[in-house]
Design a protein around this motif. Structure first.
Motif, PDB file in Angstrom:
ATOM      1  N   LEU A   1      29.057  21.919  33.987  1.00 19.60           N
ATOM      2  CA  LEU A   1      28.941  22.685  35.222  1.00 19.60           C
ATOM      3  C   LEU A   1      28.559  21.764  36.371  1.00 19.60           C
ATOM      4  CD1 LEU A   1      29.020  25.561  36.420  1.00 19.60           C
ATOM      5  CD2 LEU A   1      26.556  25.698  35.976  1.00 19.60           C
ATOM      6  N   GLU A   2      29.258  21.903  37.496  1.00 19.28           N
ATOM      7  CA  GLU A   2      28.973  21.089  38.673  1.00 19.28           C
ATOM      8  C   GLU A   2      28.683  21.977  39.874  1.00 19.28           C
ATOM      9  OE1 GLU A   2      31.151  16.925  38.767  1.00 19.28           O
ATOM     10  OE2 GLU A   2      32.601  18.538  38.828  1.00 19.28           O
ATOM     11  N   ASN A   3      27.880  21.457  40.780  1.00 19.89           N
ATOM     12  CA  ASN A   3      27.665  22.098  42.069  1.00 19.89           C
ATOM     13  C   ASN A   3      28.469  21.339  43.109  1.00 19.89           C
ATOM     14  OD1 ASN A   3      25.745  24.044  41.172  1.00 19.89           O
ATOM     15  ND2 ASN A   3      24.163  22.453  41.154  1.00 19.89           N
ATOM     16  N   TYR A   4      29.314  22.064  43.839  1.00 15.57           N
ATOM     17  CA  TYR A   4      30.207  21.429  44.803  1.00 15.57           C
ATOM     18  C   TYR A   4      29.744  21.659  46.239  1.00 15.57           C
ATOM     19  CZ  TYR A   4      33.175  21.110  40.676  1.00 15.57           C
ATOM     20  OH  TYR A   4      33.658  20.834  39.428  1.00 15.57           O
ATOM     21  N   ASP A   5      30.235  20.807  47.131  1.00 15.94           N
ATOM     22  CA  ASP A   5      29.879  20.886  48.546  1.00 15.94           C
ATOM     23  C   ASP A   5      30.732  21.899  49.291  1.00 15.94           C
ATOM     24  OD1 ASP A   5      28.033  18.291  48.913  1.00 15.94           O
ATOM     25  OD2 ASP A   5      29.697  17.788  47.577  1.00 15.94           O
ATOM     26  N   PHE A   6      31.667  22.525  48.612  1.00 19.69           N
ATOM     27  CA  PHE A   6      32.571  23.515  49.205  1.00 19.69           C
ATOM     28  C   PHE A   6      33.115  24.364  48.061  1.00 19.69           C
ATOM     29  CE2 PHE A   6      34.437  19.327  48.684  1.00 19.69           C
ATOM     30  CZ  PHE A   6      35.448  19.566  47.774  1.00 19.69           C
ATOM     31  N   ASP A   7      33.864  25.399  48.396  1.00 18.28           N
ATOM     32  CA  ASP A   7      34.408  26.272  47.357  1.00 18.28           C
ATOM     33  C   ASP A   7      35.546  25.591  46.607  1.00 18.28           C
ATOM     34  OD1 ASP A   7      32.668  28.319  47.956  1.00 18.28           O
ATOM     35  OD2 ASP A   7      34.020  29.265  49.390  1.00 18.28           O
ATOM     36  N   VAL A   8      35.472  25.615  45.285  1.00 16.63           N
ATOM     37  CA  VAL A   8      36.542  25.088  44.439  1.00 16.63           C
ATOM     38  C   VAL A   8      36.989  26.208  43.499  1.00 16.63           C
ATOM     39  CG1 VAL A   8      37.220  23.366  42.735  1.00 16.63           C
ATOM     40  CG2 VAL A   8      35.577  22.758  44.533  1.00 16.63           C
ATOM     41  N   ILE A   9      38.290  26.501  43.505  1.00 20.11           N
ATOM     42  CA  ILE A   9      38.824  27.553  42.645  1.00 20.11           C
ATOM     43  C   ILE A   9      39.806  26.931  41.662  1.00 20.11           C
ATOM     44  CG2 ILE A   9      39.987  29.789  42.548  1.00 20.11           C
ATOM     45  CD1 ILE A   9      39.261  30.223  45.459  1.00 20.11           C
ATOM     46  N   PHE A  10      39.541  27.120  40.372  1.00 23.52           N
ATOM     47  CA  PHE A  10      40.400  26.602  39.317  1.00 23.52           C
ATOM     48  C   PHE A  10      41.314  27.731  38.831  1.00 23.52           C
ATOM     49  CE2 PHE A  10      36.621  23.933  39.226  1.00 23.52           C
ATOM     50  CZ  PHE A  10      37.151  22.658  39.125  1.00 23.52           C
ATOM     51  N   PHE A  11      42.618  27.525  38.936  1.00 21.35           N
ATOM     52  CA  PHE A  11      43.581  28.563  38.569  1.00 21.35           C
ATOM     53  C   PHE A  11      44.228  28.254  37.221  1.00 21.35           C
ATOM     54  CE2 PHE A  11      43.311  28.882  43.177  1.00 21.35           C
ATOM     55  CZ  PHE A  11      43.173  30.259  43.349  1.00 21.35           C
ATOM     56  N   LYS A  12      44.265  29.281  36.374  1.00 20.92           N
ATOM     57  CA  LYS A  12      44.855  29.147  35.048  1.00 20.92           C
ATOM     58  C   LYS A  12      46.352  28.879  35.138  1.00 20.92           C
ATOM     59  CE  LYS A  12      45.627  31.733  30.752  1.00 20.92           C
ATOM     60  NZ  LYS A  12      45.431  33.031  30.058  1.00 20.92           N
ATOM     61  N   SER A  13      46.831  27.967  34.297  1.00 24.43           N
ATOM     62  CA  SER A  13      48.258  27.630  34.282  1.00 24.43           C
ATOM     63  C   SER A  13      49.048  28.628  33.439  1.00 24.43           C
ATOM     64  CB  SER A  13      48.468  26.224  33.731  1.00 24.43           C
ATOM     65  OG  SER A  13      47.911  25.261  34.581  1.00 24.43           O
ATOM     66  N   ASN A  14      50.282  28.885  33.850  1.00 27.46           N
ATOM     67  CA  ASN A  14      51.200  29.742  33.092  1.00 27.46           C
ATOM     68  C   ASN A  14      52.458  28.955  32.749  1.00 27.46           C
ATOM     69  OD1 ASN A  14      50.052  31.919  35.495  1.00 27.46           O
ATOM     70  ND2 ASN A  14      49.621  32.344  33.343  1.00 27.46           N
ATOM     71  N   ILE A  15      53.201  29.461  31.776  1.00 27.76           N
ATOM     72  CA  ILE A  15      54.429  28.826  31.272  1.00 27.76           C
ATOM     73  C   ILE A  15      54.276  27.301  31.182  1.00 27.76           C
ATOM     74  CG2 ILE A  15      55.990  30.705  31.886  1.00 27.76           C
ATOM     75  CD1 ILE A  15      56.781  29.166  34.405  1.00 27.76           C
ATOM     76  N   SER A  16      53.203  26.869  30.517  1.00 24.70           N
ATOM     77  CA  SER A  16      52.849  25.445  30.497  1.00 24.70           C
ATOM     78  C   SER A  16      53.857  24.570  29.766  1.00 24.70           C
ATOM     79  CB  SER A  16      51.469  25.267  29.853  1.00 24.70           C
ATOM     80  OG  SER A  16      50.479  25.923  30.623  1.00 24.70           O
ATOM     81  N   ARG A  17      54.634  25.172  28.862  1.00 25.33           N
ATOM     82  CA  ARG A  17      55.632  24.356  28.153  1.00 25.33           C
ATOM     83  C   ARG A  17      56.734  23.876  29.090  1.00 25.33           C
ATOM     84  NH1 ARG A  17      56.724  27.225  22.232  1.00 25.33           N
ATOM     85  NH2 ARG A  17      54.586  26.960  21.418  1.00 25.33           N
ATOM     86  N   ILE A  18      57.020  24.680  30.096  1.00 29.36           N
ATOM     87  CA  ILE A  18      58.048  24.307  31.073  1.00 29.36           C
ATOM     88  C   ILE A  18      57.400  23.656  32.290  1.00 29.36           C
ATOM     89  CG2 ILE A  18      59.878  25.159  32.570  1.00 29.36           C
ATOM     90  CD1 ILE A  18      60.284  27.452  30.572  1.00 29.36           C
ATOM     91  N   ALA A  19      56.438  24.368  32.885  1.00 29.28           N
ATOM     92  CA  ALA A  19      55.717  23.849  34.047  1.00 29.28           C
ATOM     93  C   ALA A  19      54.471  23.121  33.553  1.00 29.28           C
ATOM     94  CB  ALA A  19      55.347  24.994  34.985  1.00 29.28           C
ATOM     95  N   LYS A  20      54.634  21.878  33.149  1.00 29.12           N
ATOM     96  CA  LYS A  20      53.545  21.122  32.542  1.00 29.12           C
ATOM     97  C   LYS A  20      52.431  20.865  33.564  1.00 29.12           C
ATOM     98  CE  LYS A  20      56.458  18.846  29.096  1.00 29.12           C
ATOM     99  NZ  LYS A  20      55.833  19.567  27.976  1.00 29.12           N
ATOM    100  N   PRO A  21      51.185  21.188  33.195  1.00 30.19           N
ATOM    101  CA  PRO A  21      50.058  21.028  34.123  1.00 30.19           C
ATOM    102  C   PRO A  21      49.856  19.607  34.622  1.00 30.19           C
ATOM    103  CG  PRO A  21      49.440  22.416  32.273  1.00 30.19           C
ATOM    104  CD  PRO A  21      50.782  21.835  31.936  1.00 30.19           C
ATOM    105  N   ALA A  22      50.325  18.627  33.866  1.00 29.83           N
ATOM    106  CA  ALA A  22      50.170  17.237  34.291  1.00 29.83           C
ATOM    107  C   ALA A  22      51.263  16.797  35.252  1.00 29.83           C
ATOM    108  CB  ALA A  22      50.160  16.315  33.077  1.00 29.83           C
ATOM    109  N   ARG A  23      52.311  17.616  35.417  1.00 29.71           N
ATOM    110  CA  ARG A  23      53.448  17.227  36.253  1.00 29.71           C
ATOM    111  C   ARG A  23      53.786  18.284  37.320  1.00 29.71           C
ATOM    112  NH1 ARG A  23      52.076  13.409  34.052  1.00 29.71           N
ATOM    113  NH2 ARG A  23      53.171  12.023  32.593  1.00 29.71           N
ATOM    114  N   LEU A  24      53.998  19.511  36.888  1.00 29.48           N
ATOM    115  CA  LEU A  24      54.451  20.550  37.811  1.00 29.48           C
ATOM    116  C   LEU A  24      53.801  21.886  37.436  1.00 29.48           C
ATOM    117  CD1 LEU A  24      56.547  20.587  40.186  1.00 29.48           C
ATOM    118  CD2 LEU A  24      58.173  21.567  38.557  1.00 29.48           C
TER     119      LEU A  24
END
Length: 401
Positions: A90-113
């Motif tokens: 857990l981190e405390n940030y200096d501004f709002d950070v929103i982490f969004f869950k990835s979908n269709i990861s086999r096609i839209a790879k989180p490391a690329r697209l």
């Protein structure tokens, strides 16, 4: 910036507290203080997307530092990114950070697209509250969503200066020839991070700013110094494409010259190539002159860079290397391949040498003329701050129709 008449009335406003609310409202309406959404789904470069590393923090990423630049200017920032890069602690940030869950990861790879339905829903429901949207890269599904949902507020900050190699570059070529001219034609503008990025993206759209803005850094972590030790430094992950083996071999050629045989080479970083690199050092009898220091905290690395005569880079692939502006900020010239995004900036301002292939001859040039190169770096230092870069992005965005 505020208008001339508003500036002239500043003293009057301060003397009349009842007018203060009106004046503050005027500043906000004229974009003096804005609510900014930064979209940067990919926080770290992943060498192998089948073996995700554990992330301990996002505070060491380029985009976090840039967000702080906007914050220091008085703006409110929200960072939208991919949940795959969420730190394990857990981190405390200096501004709002929103982490969004990835979908269709086999096609839209989180490391690329990466792709996220949650992000699209969030942006559709909340884009009205943002004054400016800064999205990273044209070739991103997150950026495409912003270009469709809120084009008049969207600025694309473009780093890529060539087509991604995925599937023989075919997806990238289709994207740039079809998606960019059709779905990104109404955005506010594209701001390239380098001259090469500007030349690349200008082939596909006319919405490109003539000015470039590279990412800024926290220059306070890299104290400038023109007083150097007789040492050179390489700072990178120890992997094949970084070409650290070539750095060692060039250093070996330098070491054989009597006048430079006392100079040492510091290798900062860690990675799978370390054992091979240590063998090259040993085979060339350089153990007394090459030191492997491993991964260093930013403040320790900053001090070591500021004490060195040059930062050595021999990458065969990387474009945007954060250690380059960090080195320049520390008053340390850079010797790099011309592939890097800042190569023309380095040569134009004489902040070191950028060349397709460099040898010990370029190392000798920087060593012999180190005071001149170092002074040039110190003189341009303030232009490398995250605040300077953030303000420049805003200035360009506000002048676009």
């Amino acid at each position: 910036s505020i208008s001339k008449s508003a500036a002239q009335d500043l003293t009057f406003v301060i003397k009349h507290p009842l007018k203060l609310y009106i004046f503050t409202t005027y500043l906000h309406e004229n974009n003096s203080y804005m609510n900014i959404l930064i979209i940067n789904p990919i926080l770290h470069t992943i060498a192998n997307d089948k073996m995700w590393p554990e992330f301990k923090t996002i505070k060491d990423t380029m985009i976090y530092g840039m967000a702080l630049g906007f914050i220091k200017l008085g703006h409110t920032v929200t960072l939208a990114t991919c949940a795959n890069y969420k730190p394990s602690r857990l981190e405390n940030y200096d501004f709002d950070v929103i982490f969004f869950k990835s979908n269709i990861s086999r096609i839209a790879k989180p490391a690329r697209l990466p792709f996220s339905w949650d992000f699209i829903k969030y942006l559709s429901n909340n884009h009205q509250k943002f004054d400016l949207v800064v999205a990273s890269e044209c070739f991103q599904l997150y950026t495409l969503a912003a270009s469709i949902i809120c084009p008049s507020k969207t600025v694309i900050w473009q780093e890529m200066n060539l087509h991604q190699r995925i599937m023989l570059k075919i997806p990238s070529k289709i994207w740039h020839n079809v998606v960019v001219p059709i779905f990104m034609r109404q955005i506010r503008c594209i701001i390239p991070r380098s001259v090469s990025a500007k030349e690349f993206i200008s082939q596909y759209t006319c919405r490109v700013s003539s000015q470039t803005v590279d990412h800024g850094i926290d220059i306070d972590k890299f104290p400038a110094s023109i007083h150097k030790k007789r040492q050179l430094i390489s700072s990178s992950r120890l992997i094949v494409r970084k070409g650290v083996d070539g750095i060692i071999r060039n250093f070996n050629c330098l070491h054989k010259i009597t006048e430079y045989s006392d100079i040492k080479l510091i290798i900062a970083g860690r990675g799978p190539e370390e054992s091979n690199l240590r063998k090259i050092v040993s085979d060339n009898n350089l153990n007394e002159y090459v030191e492997f220091v491993g991964f260093l905290p930013r403040h320790e690395l900053g001090k070591m860079i500021s004490e060195s005569m040059a930062l050595l880079i021999n990458t065969s692939q990387d474009l945007n290397i954060v250690s380059i502006p960090e080195s320049i900020s520390a008053g340390t010239p850079v010797l790099t391949t011309s592939l890097t995004a800042l190569s023309s900036f380095i040569n134009t301002n004489k902040l070191g040498i950028a060349k397709k292939t460099w040898t010990e001859n370029e190392m000798i040039d920087i060593i012999n003329n180190n005071p001149v190169y170092s002074e040039n770096c110190c003189n341009i230092r303030n232009q490398l701050s995250s605040q300077y870069a953030a303000q420049k992005i805003i200035d360009i965005a506000m002048t676009q129709q």
